[in-house]
Design an enzyme around this catalytic site. Structure first.
Site, PDB file in Angstrom:
ATOM      1  N   GLU B 219       0.824  -1.211   0.000  1.00 37.16           N
ATOM      2  CA  GLU B 219       0.000   0.000   0.000  1.00 37.16           C
ATOM      3  C   GLU B 219       0.855   1.258   0.000  1.00 37.16           C
ATOM      4  OE1 GLU B 219      -3.391   0.249  -0.123  1.00 37.16           O
ATOM      5  OE2 GLU B 219      -3.494  -1.917  -0.402  1.00 37.16           O
ATOM      6  N   ASP B 220       1.822   1.304  -0.912  1.00 40.76           N
ATOM      7  CA  ASP B 220       2.624   2.501  -1.131  1.00 40.76           C
ATOM      8  C   ASP B 220       3.623   2.814  -0.022  1.00 40.76           C
ATOM      9  OD1 ASP B 220       2.084   3.366  -3.652  1.00 40.76           O
ATOM     10  OD2 ASP B 220       0.244   4.378  -3.043  1.00 40.76           O
TER      11      ASP B 220
END
Lengths: 376, 604
Positions: B219-220
């Site tokens: 998630e980044d």
């Protein structure tokens, strides 16, 4: 066999029992018994538990998928369809119970003798449509001579199955005046007003004169039934009472999306069903899967009073019995003052009230109370 | 009236039979310098109208003038420009360039590049990248990225920590960050150079590998190399300035900077004042913690006190010191004493604190690829290449395909090639066609794969990682959202005076709001007791005495040990738990001339 069903009388809804009897015809007794057991099991499992916060759950079950509803409204090209608002705008319209929906629509099915003949249905549809005078005639006014000349367009007249005589009669009735002269297609009025203003008003009245059709129905289109067995009429504008009175109409199949009208004509139970059907149609149209029971609850809440009320200040929320609950919603001071003048009591039976005063809410675990048997 | 209507600055001034000629004449005269260059003229054939504008406030843009398919800009001009003999003004006066407004633009046929120009064209763009704004043009390869990402990159460029002003040490900004080791980006644009962002850069060139890392960059999130962090990657200093003024009040009283005396109202205890000098102002280079007083200040009482003994007005001053924010710590960097515009004494104290990157800090490349640090990994656990290179940052591959940030990939590849070659920089200006083949050759020349992929080895086990990993150099920015300035939790703490409910916000050590929707979920679950705990017990619970007879709030006189109702004087009172907000509501109703009664009843 029937004693099998007797056992469940009072336990299962009557309608379910009737349906079951029909469905289990031809089955052997042990099979019927098993079926009944299964159905009863499902029925019990699907019952709301005492103390279940059905309202909040319904609100969230509709509200959450509702956030995904698009604000987009569809516009159809052509005459065959009418642009009924969909999605959120329509849903708001339903729960707000607007006096007049932004697009009232009727579906009219005719009796079996007519509905299979497209020509006849079209002819009937034309009778429904409202035709203002300005559609079939040109109106010229001469303010200097204070005279008004109406010239009929015979072709347009024929389209609507009218004769010049009919039209003249209708106009004379509407304006409550006899025409000065009648010549071919011409009709001349000299109403004899002195002021220009009253003359202008008179002209406007002539323009708006409805020559035929049902009041409120602006347009009627003929469509084929989904099973192709016949034709039905879809209208822009709604007038349930008038349409139901027409002999050609099959009254059991007429539909309108105008909830208030349904309430007026058919009563509260029909209105409740209308709310349910309309709200469900919006959700289905958006591809949202919501258990119909949540929508039913909303419809019930709107109707339990004996009249349909909107959700919100003017309706359900504004007429709660608790002063605190109303004050917490909107117009706080208004409700508090009114309550003080009347010396109202808040019995603290609802959720909002109990949160305000800091007590357990009468829902779920807060509903259970422990009592003690006194004496022996 | 015959002919085309002619409007000057929106006003009809006349008619003309040959509008095209009129407009052309105007333009010719403008280029010759006979008319001001601010004049723009346009002819709308469909309405037969001529618009001539000379007024202020029109958006205009410069273009190279093209005559008969040939630029008026010649090689001679360019050489003279290079030699600094002529400037932009001369080009404008000579009619080599001109400014068009939006109306005249409608008559122009503009070639994007010189080589596209035909005799039909009237102008050539100075540079196609001028279609971008100042910020977007500073991002590298915006023409290779999807537009939402360019927008995001433009927004984040402005949040990057760097050297925001070269005189930062002399400034007393309320909040500022300064990066310790900023670097010029390897992938540069002409625009960034022109606006001077390369002289005051905001970021560092780091080695970036695109691969997953044990789920810690999902998630980044980003993985940081601990050794890099220790060597100063992303290291910044945070400055915050605190201000105090000796304010004057009506009645001749004023605030006073001083070391507050213990008898003063609201004294904070000796500990808090330990760094203050005689004048009540802190000394530079003190190590301060949250709550420490920076500027000791006392204010006159809010209300005039009654006359004391010997008819002297007894002054009871209030403590009104400026303290360090409770969640911060640092060193006093600078203290200045000066005069406010009002003429009052003014003191400013700047506190400095070192901010080393930690888990939760936000980083971003210049392609709208932002992420938060998910883990800081010791160098010996980081994956390494054949040459022993470990990446500084590991980014998750899922961040790339759906967002279509091709520019990011190009920057990594190009920066890698350029740094191997030893070239100064890589030109990443928008619409300057990239020599991709040249980059490939450079990489191959230095023994790397042309696609930027390399074989990496697992830093923990030493095993070869099965997939080849895309690794290269990229410019990364540390953004101003630091966890240490945001982290917040509370168990007990301050409450509001009016409602006795917990305060709001991190600065006030506030609680986290249990809002309406959260309340709905608890009702929906039927968890009545939990709801009561959240809304009452953990908030503003009070026990009030209620008179059983008349339903008003009763008095608890602790001196006379008596509990009674002040209205009906009954002593039949019962303690009731309620929210203070409800008690307040009862009081406010009384203020509205409504008398609420609480009727008591046994439960169940």
């Amino acid at each position: 066999m029937s004693d099998l069903f007797e056992k469940y009388e009072g336990k299962l809804p009557k309608k379910v029992l009737v349906e079951l009897k029909e469905a289990t015809k031809g089955l052997k007794s042990p099979e019927v018994k098993k079926t009944l057991e299964r159905v009863y099991g499902e029925f019990v499992a699907n019952k709301a538990v005492p103390g279940e916060a059905v309202g909040i759950i319904a609100a969230q079950s509709i509200g959450e998928p509702g956030t995904q509803m698009t604000m987009r409204t569809f516009h159809y090209a052509g005459v065959a369809e009418l642009a009924v608002p969909q999605g959120l705008p329509r849903f708001i319209e339903i729960v707000d119970l607007r006096k007049e929906p932004s697009m009232p629509v009727m579906e009219i099915y005719l009796t079996d003798s007519i509905r299979k003949d497209e020509e006849k249905v079209i002819a009937f549809a034309e009778r429904l449509e409202n035709v203002p005078l300005s559609d079939i005639a040109t109106v010229e006014e001469d303010f200097a001579k204070k005279r008004i000349t109406i010239t009929f367009n015979e072709m347009r007249l024929n389209e609507h199955g009218l004769t010049v005589e009919d039209a003249i009669k209708k106009i004379e009735k509407a304006v409550r005046r006899k025409a000065k002269e009648k010549k071919d297609n011409n009709l001349v009025f000299e109403p004899g007003f002195n002021t220009l203003r009253s003359l202008r008003k008179f002209v406007d009245r002539i323009h708006e004169t409805k020559l035929c059709g049902v009041k409120g129905i602006r347009k009627a289109v003929v469509l084929q039934e989904h099973d192709g067995s016949g034709w039905y009429i879809k209208t822009d504008g709604s007038n349930l009472a008038a349409v139901l009175k027409m002999a050609e109409v099959e009254p059991s199949r007429v539909y309108t999306n105008h909830i208030r009208e349904i309430e007026d004509v058919l009563g509260i139970e029909a209105a409740r069903n209308a709310v349910l059907i309309e709200a469900k149609a919006v959700l289905d149209g958006q591809g949202l899967k919501v258990n119909p029971r949540h929508v039913m609850l909303v419809a019930d809440v709107m109707c339990y009073d004996g009249q349909v009320r909107p959700i919100g200040r003017q309706g359900v929320s504004g007429s709660k019995s608790s002063v605190f609950a109303r004050a917490a919603f909107e117009e706080t001071v208004k409700h508090l003052h009114a309550a003080s003048i009347k010396g109202q009591k808040d019995m603290l039976t609802g959720i909002t009230e109990n949160i305000i005063i800091g007590q357990t809410i009468p829902v779920g675990t807060g509903l259970v109370k422990l009592g003690m048997k006194q004496g022996k | 009236m015959e002919g085309a209507s002619v409007y000057l600055n929106g006003k009809l001034i006349g008619f003309h039979n040959k509008p095209t000629e009129l407009v052309e004449n105007l333009r010719r005269k403008r280029r010759a310098g006979a008319l001001p260059h601010e004049l723009n003229a346009a002819y709308y054939a469909e309405n037969d109208e001529v618009y001539i504008n000379t007024d202020a406030g029109r958006a205009r843009r410069p273009l190279l003038v093209l005559e008969n398919g040939k630029l008026k800009l010649t090689q001679k001009h360019i050489e003279e420009l290079k030699a600094d003999k002529i400037g932009w003004k001369d080009l404008l006066n000579e009619g080599v360039v001109e400014y068009l407004d939006s109306e005249e633009e409608e008559n122009a046929y503009i070639a994007v590049r010189e080589e596209d120009a035909t005799p039909e064209h009237t102008h050539v763009e100075v540079h196609p990248s001028l279609m971008l704004g100042v910020v977007a043009a500073c991002a590298p390869f915006p023409d290779h990225n999807s537009s939402p990402r360019v927008t995001m990159a433009s927004a984040m460029l402005k949040q990057a920590l760097g050297v925001y002003q070269s005189n930062y040490a002399l400034r007393m900004d309320t909040q500022s960050h300064v990066m310790h080791y900023p670097q010029k980006p390897l992938a540069r644009t002409k625009h960034a150079e022109i606006i001077g962002s390369n002289d005051r850069p905001a970021g560092q060139n780091i080695v970036l590998a695109i691969m997953p890392f044990g789920g810690y960059n999902m998630e980044d999130a980003l993985i940081l190399n601990k050794a890099s962090v220790e060597r100063g990657l992303g290291r910044t200093t945070f400055y915050r300035t605190y201000t105090a003024e000796e304010r004057r009040y009506p009645g001749g009283q004023k605030d006073r900077f001083e070391l507050p005396k213990p008898e003063i109202q609201g004294y904070r205890g000796d500990e808090a004042y330990r760094f203050l000098g005689e004048d009540g102002i802190i000394l530079p280079e003190c190590k301060v913690d949250g709550g420490d007083v920076l500027i000791g200040k006392t204010s006159p009482p809010r209300f005039l006190e009654e006359v004391g003994e010997l008819s002297m007005i007894e002054e009871k001053r209030r403590e009104n010191s400026v303290t360090l924010r409770p969640s911060e710590a640092g060193d006093v960097d600078a203290v200045i004493v000066t005069e406010a515009t009002t003429g009052n004494k003014l003191v400013k104290v700047r506190v400095r604190s070192l901010k080393i990157p930690e888990i939760g800090d936000k980083f971003a490349s210049r392609h709208g690829q932002k992420g938060v640090v998910g883990m800081i990994v010791p160098q010996h656990d980081m994956p390494f290449t054949e040459n022993g290179i470990t990446p500084d940052i590991i980014m998750n591959p899922h961040a790339v395909p759906s967002r279509m940030t091709v520019g990011h990939v190009l920057e990594v590849l190009g920066s890698k090639a350029v740094s191997l070659e030893g070239e100064d920089f890589l030109n990443a200006t928008a619409f300057d066609r990239l020599d991709y083949g040249g980059l490939k050759k450079m990489l191959l020349k230095h023994g790397f794969r042309h696609d930027g992929k390399e074989v990496l080895y697992n830093g923990v086990t030493g095993e070869k990682i099965e997939a080849e990993i895309f690794i290269g150099v990229c410019y990364y920015q540390r953004l101003k959202h630091l966890v240490s300035n945001k982290i917040h939790a509370r168990s007990r703490g301050p409450v509001q005076i009016l409602t006795r409910q917990p305060t709001e916000g991190r600065a006030r050590e506030g609680g986290l709001r249990f809002g309406e929707m959260e309340r709905d979920t608890l009702i929906g679950h039927g968890t009545s007791m939990l709801l009561l705990e959240r809304l009452l017990k953990e908030s503003d619970i009070v026990t009030e005495l209620i008179c059983e007879k008349c339903g008003t709030i009763a008095v608890d006189d602790q001196i006379r040990k008596k509990q009674y109702c002040p209205i009906c004087e009954s002593t039949n009172v019962k303690p009731i738990e309620m929210s203070y907000a409800f008690k307040l509501l009862l009081n406010e109703l009384k203020a509205l001339n409504i008398r609420p009664k609480v009727v008591l009843e046994d439960k169940a």
